[in-house]
Scaffold this active site. Structure first.
Site, PDB file in Angstrom:
ATOM      1  N   ASN A 187     -90.747  49.493  70.021  1.00 36.29           N
ATOM      2  CA  ASN A 187     -91.903  49.552  70.908  1.00 36.29           C
ATOM      3  C   ASN A 187     -92.431  50.537  71.405  1.00 36.29           C
ATOM      4  OD1 ASN A 187     -94.015  47.961  72.957  1.00 36.29           O
ATOM      5  ND2 ASN A 187     -92.438  49.317  74.309  1.00 36.29           N
ATOM      6  N   TYR A 228    -103.182  55.968  63.305  1.00 36.89           N
ATOM      7  CA  TYR A 228    -102.508  54.451  64.308  1.00 36.89           C
ATOM      8  C   TYR A 228    -101.924  53.639  62.780  1.00 36.89           C
ATOM      9  CZ  TYR A 228    -101.471  51.481  68.243  1.00 36.89           C
ATOM     10  OH  TYR A 228    -100.829  50.711  68.823  1.00 36.89           O
ATOM     11  N   LYS A 284     -98.612  51.476  61.736  1.00 35.28           N
ATOM     12  CA  LYS A 284     -98.616  50.005  62.224  1.00 35.28           C
ATOM     13  C   LYS A 284     -98.810  48.955  61.116  1.00 35.28           C
ATOM     14  CE  LYS A 284     -98.354  50.684  66.683  1.00 35.28           C
ATOM     15  NZ  LYS A 284     -96.506  50.592  67.008  1.00 35.28           N
ATOM     16  N   ALA A 293    -102.123  53.335  60.153  1.00 39.78           N
ATOM     17  CA  ALA A 293    -100.841  53.074  58.747  1.00 39.78           C
ATOM     18  C   ALA A 293    -100.328  53.269  59.631  1.00 39.78           C
ATOM     19  CB  ALA A 293    -101.172  54.409  57.964  1.00 39.78           C
ATOM     20  N   ARG A 330     -91.800  52.656  80.494  1.00 37.47           N
ATOM     21  CA  ARG A 330     -93.790  52.227  80.793  1.00 37.47           C
ATOM     22  C   ARG A 330     -94.332  51.451  79.936  1.00 37.47           C
ATOM     23  NH1 ARG A 330     -96.767  55.824  79.116  1.00 37.47           N
ATOM     24  NH2 ARG A 330     -95.692  56.993  78.079  1.00 37.47           N
TER      25      ARG A 330
HETATM   26  P1  NAP Z   1     -97.369  53.276  76.808  1.00 37.59           P
HETATM   27  O1  NAP Z   1     -97.642  53.074  77.851  1.00 37.59           O
HETATM   28  O2  NAP Z   1     -97.923  54.569  76.489  1.00 37.59           O
HETATM   29  O3  NAP Z   1     -96.154  53.034  76.373  1.00 37.59           O
HETATM   30  C1  NAP Z   1     -95.279  54.579  75.654  1.00 37.59           C
HETATM   31  C2  NAP Z   1     -93.987  53.937  75.984  1.00 37.59           C
HETATM   32  O4  NAP Z   1     -92.753  54.284  74.240  1.00 37.59           O
HETATM   33  C3  NAP Z   1     -92.711  54.816  76.679  1.00 37.59           C
HETATM   34  O5  NAP Z   1     -92.028  53.993  77.468  1.00 37.59           O
HETATM   35  C4  NAP Z   1     -93.187  55.709  76.292  1.00 37.59           C
HETATM   36  O6  NAP Z   1     -91.414  56.644  76.590  1.00 37.59           O
HETATM   37  C5  NAP Z   1     -91.895  55.163  74.390  1.00 37.59           C
HETATM   38  N1  NAP Z   1     -92.382  56.191  73.541  1.00 37.59           N
HETATM   39  C6  NAP Z   1     -93.035  56.955  73.267  1.00 37.59           C
HETATM   40  N2  NAP Z   1     -92.249  57.934  72.314  1.00 37.59           N
HETATM   41  C7  NAP Z   1     -91.637  57.578  72.240  1.00 37.59           C
HETATM   42  C8  NAP Z   1     -90.146  58.203  71.322  1.00 37.59           C
HETATM   43  N3  NAP Z   1     -90.860  59.461  70.571  1.00 37.59           N
HETATM   44  N4  NAP Z   1     -88.820  57.982  71.240  1.00 37.59           N
HETATM   45  C9  NAP Z   1     -89.145  56.970  72.719  1.00 37.59           C
HETATM   46  N5  NAP Z   1     -89.491  56.337  73.400  1.00 37.59           N
HETATM   47  C10 NAP Z   1     -91.540  56.682  73.405  1.00 37.59           C
HETATM   48  O7  NAP Z   1     -97.510  52.266  75.248  1.00 37.59           O
HETATM   49  P2  NAP Z   1     -97.592  50.914  75.246  1.00 37.59           P
HETATM   50  O8  NAP Z   1     -99.339  50.325  75.664  1.00 37.59           O
HETATM   51  O9  NAP Z   1     -96.628  50.083  76.967  1.00 37.59           O
HETATM   52  O10 NAP Z   1     -97.416  50.490  73.719  1.00 37.59           O
HETATM   53  C11 NAP Z   1     -95.846  49.626  73.892  1.00 37.59           C
HETATM   54  C12 NAP Z   1     -96.325  49.396  72.455  1.00 37.59           C
HETATM   55  O11 NAP Z   1     -97.277  48.526  72.311  1.00 37.59           O
HETATM   56  C13 NAP Z   1     -96.512  50.437  71.288  1.00 37.59           C
HETATM   57  O12 NAP Z   1     -95.865  51.206  70.188  1.00 37.59           O
HETATM   58  C14 NAP Z   1     -98.089  50.113  71.100  1.00 37.59           C
HETATM   59  O13 NAP Z   1     -98.367  51.684  69.515  1.00 37.59           O
HETATM   60  C15 NAP Z   1     -97.584  48.980  70.951  1.00 37.59           C
HETATM   61  N6  NAP Z   1     -99.939  48.282  71.074  1.00 37.59           N
HETATM   62  C16 NAP Z   1    -100.081  48.852  72.348  1.00 37.59           C
HETATM   63  C17 NAP Z   1    -101.009  48.783  72.483  1.00 37.59           C
HETATM   64  C18 NAP Z   1    -101.919  48.776  74.096  1.00 37.59           C
HETATM   65  O14 NAP Z   1    -103.295  48.442  74.056  1.00 37.59           O
HETATM   66  N7  NAP Z   1    -101.589  49.097  74.782  1.00 37.59           N
HETATM   67  C19 NAP Z   1    -102.003  47.403  71.429  1.00 37.59           C
HETATM   68  C20 NAP Z   1    -101.173  47.503  70.378  1.00 37.59           C
HETATM   69  C21 NAP Z   1    -100.166  47.653  70.536  1.00 37.59           C
HETATM   70  P3  NAP Z   1     -91.510  58.256  78.123  1.00 37.59           P
HETATM   71  O15 NAP Z   1     -92.491  57.926  78.822  1.00 37.59           O
HETATM   72  O16 NAP Z   1     -90.296  57.843  78.746  1.00 37.59           O
HETATM   73  O17 NAP Z   1     -91.739  59.020  76.808  1.00 37.59           O
END
Ligand code: NAP
Length: 245
Positions: A87, A153, A157, A155, A12
């Site tokens: 990621n 979060y 990151k 900490a 996702r």
């Molecule tokens: P998201 O849409 O919630 O997707 C998270 C993804 O991580 C999903 O594919 C999920 O897999 C996977 N995941 C979570 N825990 C996992 C685990 N223990 N093992 C394997 N896979 C795991 O989040 P996103 O917004 O795309 O975030 C991606 C990255 O960007 C993250 O590191 C997040 O902290 C960072 N980020 C996001 C934002 C934002 O505004 N969205 C901002 C800053 C940083 P399943 O669904 O298959 O469980």
């Protein structure tokens, strides 16, 4: 030059957007997922239509054995790896540090930081043997600035950024580049809980005046993985509409 990439958390959001961009550039992609099996399988089927190899692999990266198994399976399925994108991540509900339960803290650290260590520990020997490769980690603007009511979060990151910089020094002599993308507010499920008022306030705070798209964060990931970034290592690339300047 296209290669073979493992992306954690690619079912996702930003990870899935990165998988699409890599595949469009001709990369073979290992799509890691944890709970979103159907989404990962659909994405793999979609990417296979682009005439690249795309394999969904289930693993909870916060479990060291599953993380190692993930890397071995990705190496086996794609015939090796040229890039690893760390990621996968979760967030907690916004709350005071004093309201954060020990179990929540540990769950966040396991998914967002420990998981990166487990995956990279397993993947680095293969990259070092090839004397070539790239690693891209995904942090957050909160890892740079700290977010109020986001202590765990922030900490984790910030830890990702430290890990990235240390590894860039450690692995540079092996011709492996290590860089980090620090997104701001991106429209994914992770921000699904935000109210229209929250979103309006965040847009207001952002110089570009809007929320980012997952593809915009993914573009930075693919750039840092590619040969276009061949002399860049140890860097944090903010993709946040100017939120952190
Ligand atoms: P998201 O849409 O919630 O997707 C998270 C993804 O991580 C999903 O594919 C999920 O897999 C996977 N995941 C979570 N825990 C996992 C685990 N223990 N093992 C394997 N896979 C795991 O989040 P996103 O917004 O795309 O975030 C991606 C990255 O960007 C993250 O590191 C997040 O902290 C960072 N980020 C996001 C934002 C934002 O505004 N969205 C901002 C800053 C940083 P399943 O669904 O298959 O469980």
């Amino acid at each position: 030059m296209a290669g073979r990439v493992l992306i954690t958390g690619a079912s996702r959001g930003i990870g899935a957007a990165a998988a699409r961009l890599f595949a469009r550039e001709g990369w073979d992609v290992a799509i890691n997922y944890n709970s979103s099996r159907e989404a990962a399988r659909r994405l793999a089927a979609e990417l296979s239509g682009l005439e690249v190899r795309a394999v969904p692999i289930r693993a909870d990266v916060s479990d060291p054995e599953q993380a190692e198994g993930l890397v071995r399976e990705a190496e086996f399925s794609l015939g090796g790896l040229d890039c690893v994108v760390c990621n996968a991540g979760i967030a907690l509900p916004q709350q005071l540090l004093t309201d954060t339960k020990v179990e929540q803290w540990r769950r966040l650290m396991s998914a967002d930081l420990d998981g990166m260590f487990y995956v990279l520990k397993a993947a680095i020997p293969g990259l070092v043997r090839q004397k070539r490769g790239a690693i891209v980690t995904v942090s957050s603007m909160w890892g740079l600035t700290g977010g109020s009511c986001e202590a765990a979060y922030s900490a984790a990151k910030a830890g990702v950024i430290g890990l990235t910089k240390a590894l860039a020094k450690e692995l540079g002599p092996s011709n492996i580049r290590v860089n980090c993308v620090a997104p701001g507010v991106v429209a994914t499920d992770m921000n699904g809980h935000l109210t229209p008022q929250d979103l309006a306030a965040l847009k207001e705070e952002t110089p570009l005046g809007r929320i980012g798209a997952p593809e915009e964060a993914a573009q930075a990931v693919v750039f840092l993985a590619s040969d276009r970034a061949s002399f860049i290592t140890g860097q944090v690339l903010n993709v946040d509409g100017g939120m952190v300047i």
